[in-house]
Motif scaffolding. Structure first.
Motif, mmCIF file in Angstrom:
data_model
loop_
_atom_site.group_PDB
_atom_site.id
_atom_site.type_symbol
_atom_site.label_atom_id
_atom_site.label_comp_id
_atom_site.label_asym_id
_atom_site.label_seq_id
_atom_site.Cartn_x
_atom_site.Cartn_y
_atom_site.Cartn_z
ATOM 1 N N GLY A 118 15.807 11.253 8.872
ATOM 2 C CA GLY A 118 14.516 10.996 8.763
ATOM 3 C C GLY A 118 13.593 12.260 9.498
ATOM 4 O O GLY A 118 14.641 13.668 9.405
ATOM 5 N N GLU A 119 12.443 12.305 9.390
ATOM 6 C CA GLU A 119 11.410 13.927 9.382
ATOM 7 C C GLU A 119 11.409 13.764 11.225
ATOM 8 O O GLU A 119 10.959 13.050 12.175
ATOM 9 C CB GLU A 119 10.862 13.751 8.924
ATOM 10 N N MET A 120 11.278 15.119 11.794
ATOM 11 C CA MET A 120 10.480 14.932 13.466
ATOM 12 C C MET A 120 9.281 16.025 12.323
ATOM 13 O O MET A 120 8.569 16.550 12.154
ATOM 14 C CB MET A 120 11.243 16.359 14.281
ATOM 15 N N ALA A 121 8.215 15.606 13.761
ATOM 16 C CA ALA A 121 6.886 15.964 13.667
ATOM 17 C C ALA A 121 6.098 17.087 13.306
ATOM 18 O O ALA A 121 7.252 17.770 14.512
ATOM 19 C CB ALA A 121 5.625 15.318 14.396
ATOM 20 N N ASP A 122 5.903 17.924 12.657
ATOM 21 C CA ASP A 122 5.455 19.409 13.022
ATOM 22 C C ASP A 122 5.198 19.066 14.284
ATOM 23 O O ASP A 122 4.125 18.963 14.225
ATOM 24 C CB ASP A 122 4.801 19.783 12.240
ATOM 25 N N GLY A 123 5.151 20.459 15.024
ATOM 26 C CA GLY A 123 5.157 21.018 15.942
ATOM 27 C C GLY A 123 5.530 20.142 16.982
ATOM 28 O O GLY A 123 4.943 20.637 18.377
ATOM 29 N N TYR A 130 15.907 22.353 21.607
ATOM 30 C CA TYR A 130 17.432 20.897 21.563
ATOM 31 C C TYR A 130 16.257 19.721 22.161
ATOM 32 O O TYR A 130 16.383 19.388 23.636
ATOM 33 C CB TYR A 130 18.226 21.058 21.372
ATOM 34 N N PHE A 131 15.854 18.776 22.229
ATOM 35 C CA PHE A 131 14.726 17.931 22.399
ATOM 36 C C PHE A 131 16.319 16.397 22.390
ATOM 37 O O PHE A 131 15.779 15.738 20.786
ATOM 38 C CB PHE A 131 13.575 17.205 22.113
ATOM 39 N N PRO A 132 16.791 15.539 22.456
ATOM 40 C CA PRO A 132 17.827 14.599 22.269
ATOM 41 C C PRO A 132 16.881 13.183 21.376
ATOM 42 O O PRO A 132 17.849 12.993 20.512
ATOM 43 C CB PRO A 132 18.600 14.691 22.897
ATOM 44 N N SER A 133 16.319 12.789 22.449
ATOM 45 C CA SER A 133 15.554 11.188 21.759
ATOM 46 C C SER A 133 14.529 11.838 20.459
ATOM 47 O O SER A 133 14.669 10.724 19.814
ATOM 48 C CB SER A 133 14.745 11.411 22.877
ATOM 49 N N ALA A 134 14.627 13.439 19.979
ATOM 50 C CA ALA A 134 13.685 13.521 19.445
ATOM 51 C C ALA A 134 14.263 12.580 17.653
ATOM 52 O O ALA A 134 14.504 12.901 16.639
ATOM 53 C CB ALA A 134 13.010 14.751 19.538
ATOM 54 N N THR A 135 15.537 13.273 17.823
ATOM 55 C CA THR A 135 16.894 13.156 16.655
ATOM 56 C C THR A 135 16.679 11.739 15.898
ATOM 57 O O THR A 135 17.282 10.651 16.194
ATOM 58 C CB THR A 135 18.032 13.546 17.296
ATOM 59 N N PRO A 136 16.417 12.038 14.939
ATOM 60 C CA PRO A 136 15.597 10.825 13.637
ATOM 61 C C PRO A 136 17.099 9.571 13.384
ATOM 62 O O PRO A 136 18.123 10.618 13.220
ATOM 63 C CB PRO A 136 15.295 10.716 12.590
ATOM 64 N N VAL A 137 17.270 8.560 13.621
ATOM 65 C CA VAL A 137 18.026 7.663 13.097
ATOM 66 C C VAL A 137 17.725 6.809 12.331
ATOM 67 O O VAL A 137 16.687 6.630 12.136
ATOM 68 C CB VAL A 137 18.583 6.925 14.207
ATOM 69 N N ALA A 139 19.679 3.524 9.742
ATOM 70 C CA ALA A 139 21.000 2.573 9.234
ATOM 71 C C ALA A 139 21.945 3.220 7.779
ATOM 72 O O ALA A 139 20.725 4.569 7.354
ATOM 73 C CB ALA A 139 20.032 1.240 8.634
ATOM 74 N N ASP A 140 22.944 3.116 7.597
ATOM 75 C CA ASP A 140 23.074 4.335 7.018
ATOM 76 C C ASP A 140 22.988 3.687 5.246
ATOM 77 O O ASP A 140 22.917 2.797 5.128
ATOM 78 C CB ASP A 140 24.424 3.229 6.859
ATOM 79 N N GLY A 141 22.309 4.638 4.836
ATOM 80 C CA GLY A 141 21.968 3.858 3.174
ATOM 81 C C GLY A 141 19.865 4.162 3.061
ATOM 82 O O GLY A 141 19.797 4.423 2.359
ATOM 83 N N ASN A 142 20.005 4.204 4.356
ATOM 84 C CA ASN A 142 18.454 4.320 4.245
ATOM 85 C C ASN A 142 17.828 5.508 4.651
ATOM 86 O O ASN A 142 16.109 5.325 4.877
ATOM 87 C CB ASN A 142 18.216 3.062 5.524
ATOM 88 N N GLY A 143 18.083 6.046 5.651
ATOM 89 C CA GLY A 143 17.813 7.373 5.477
ATOM 90 C C GLY A 143 17.702 8.437 5.101
ATOM 91 O O GLY A 143 17.774 8.136 3.917
ATOM 92 N N HIS A 144 16.675 9.324 4.843
ATOM 93 C CA HIS A 144 16.168 10.329 3.966
ATOM 94 C C HIS A 144 16.179 11.662 4.851
ATOM 95 O O HIS A 144 15.938 11.821 5.900
ATOM 96 C CB HIS A 144 15.193 10.741 3.231
#
Length: 457
Positions: A118-123, A130-137, A139-144
């Motif tokens: 997944g993506e993190m929003a610009d800005g 490093y903001f731990p809760s911002a790491t995108p998650v 399901a296996d194979g469903n992310g980009h």
């Protein structure tokens, strides 16, 4: 005044003019010339004495004719000229004897980030540090995956201090600190389109009097001295107790106690809606800390007691934290922190977990969480140092209450090298890898190459 040189010339000229021609002829004789010169010298001394007497009479006459007020004024002018000038007051409203200090740093951060699911929003915060809760998650194979490059100087900082010791020995201190991590105020400010203009962010602002402190600063529950030496602004944040807030603190010897601003974070029942904050707390967060230090390093233990309130329901929470630094010779040290308890949510990992959760009937339940980090620092030379850091946080969620979209675990590892070609100038490079998993099993990771240029002044 007639100079001695002019008097001599006048005397010689007068004597020569009065001499007859026969005397001039005799003056050719050496003995006659010598006698005549002696006579002229005596006449010159008599004229000098007469001149001195004249000057003394003139001075006495001027003194007699001057008024007493004029004499007093002249005396005052002389005294004023003789006395050293008083130093200019740096800040006229400050207490006498106050010493002022100013400092800060300029910090340029440049980083390349890759997220797997997944993506993190610009800005957003996760793009700047490093903001731990911002790491995108996902399901296996469903992310980009996504990649981004960010460059900014928002964490440049400055501070101002004023220290005073009174005549009675009381010690007063005022301190204020700010950086530029404050967003923008118009369409062209706070973004990367034109100006990259950012508003000031208040970090600390407090006054202390002997053992008492009042104002905003680091929580007494946090050990700032144990934080690792990282290129990232926050480093191992998921395992770190991290909070700045208004408080009243008392310190005596190894002990310190504080009453701090309360704020309760709440997860709705079954995750039906976004996490929110309660603004109706009435009891401050209470902390106690004990610490010791020596050539070996330092060690601290801290306790936190909290009271939560929402609607007509209340709940309590308590947490402990131990931390410190252990020096392993001249070139190595180990820094660590281990924390956990009930209702520790907003203090741990940038509020990675919630303080409380609501049940189906709207009652509050404190949530448990645990975290920590370990960091090894090694100095390769006086100019080159490196750090290896591991950090983790685990949240003990009751999924029947929280739902399955809340974070279960986050962890990261990072390694860096920091080179200081000159004192106060750091050139750093850091590699980090972070992962986050939520209760339903979805997870994602983030890899980052982070560099910085930092100059302290």
């Amino acid at each position: 005044m007639i100079s001695n040189k002019k008097l001599t010339v006048l005397a010689v000229s007068t004597a020569l003019a009065a001499m007859p021609l026969s005397a001039l002829a005799q003056a050719m004789d050496a003995k006659a010339m010598e006698a005549r010169m002696l006579q002229l010298e005596q006449e010159m001394q008599q004229m000098r004495a007469a001149l001195q007497q004249y000057q003394q009479r003139e001075s006495a006459s001027a003194a007699a004719s001057s008024s007493p007020s004029a004499s007093a004024l002249d005396a005052t002018r002389v005294a004023t000229a003789a006395a050293p000038a008083a130093p200019a007051t740096t800040m006229p409203n400050a207490m006498a004897g106050t010493k002022f200090s100013f400092g800060g740093f300029i910090k340029l951060d440049a980083m390349s980030t890759h997220t797997s699911d997944g993506e993190m929003a610009d800005g957003s915060a996760g793009r700047l540090f490093y903001f731990p809760s911002a790491t995108p998650v996902a399901a296996d194979g469903n992310g980009h995956s996504a990649s981004y490059t960010d460059v900014h100087a928002q964490f440049s900082r400055f501070w101002f201090g004023a220290d005073t010791t009174t005549d009675s020995g009381d010690k007063l201190k005022a301190y204020i600190e700010a950086d530029m991590y404050g967003g923008g105020s118009n369409a062209f400010a706070g973004n990367e389109v034109i100006t990259n203009t950012y508003a000031l962010t208040l970090r600390q602002a407090y006054v202390s009097w002997n053992n008492w402190l009042a104002g905003q600063t680091w929580s007494n529950f946090q050990d700032v001295a144990a934080l690792p030496d990282t290129v990232d602004f926050t480093g191992p944040s998921e395992g770190t107790i991290f909070s700045r807030q208004a408080q009243l603190r008392y310190t005596r010897g190894a002990w310190s106690f504080s009453a701090e601003n309360p704020q309760t974070t709440i997860t709705p029942f079954a995750g039906k809606g976004a996490r929110f904050n309660s603004g109706v707390d009435t009891m401050p967060d209470l902390t106690a800390r004990w610490g010791t230090r020596g050539d070996w390093g330092h060690f601290t233990a801290a306790a936190l007691l909290r009271s939560f309130r929402y609607g007509g329901d209340t709940e309590t929470g308590a947490a402990l934290s131990v931390s410190g630094r252990f020096n392993m010779g001249a070139n190595d040290d180990l820094r660590y922190m281990v924390s956990g308890g009930s209702g520790v949510g907003r203090y741990l990992g940038f509020a990675l977990g919630s303080d409380t959760v609501l049940d189906e009937e709207g009652r509050l339940h404190a949530m448990d969480g645990y975290g920590g980090f370990a960091a090894w620092r090694h100095a390769f030379s006086p100019k080159l140092r490196g750090n290896l850091v591991y950090s983790v946080a685990v949240l003990d969620n009751d999924a029947a209450l929280t739902g399955y979209e809340v974070t279960e675990k986050a962890q990261s590892v990072r390694a860096n090298l920091i080179y200081s070609p000159f004192p106060k100038l750091d050139l750093g490079v850091e590699l980090s890898h972070a992962t986050r998993r939520i209760e339903n099993g979805e997870e994602g990771d983030m890899n980052r190459l982070h560099t910085h240029v930092k100059y302290n002044f």
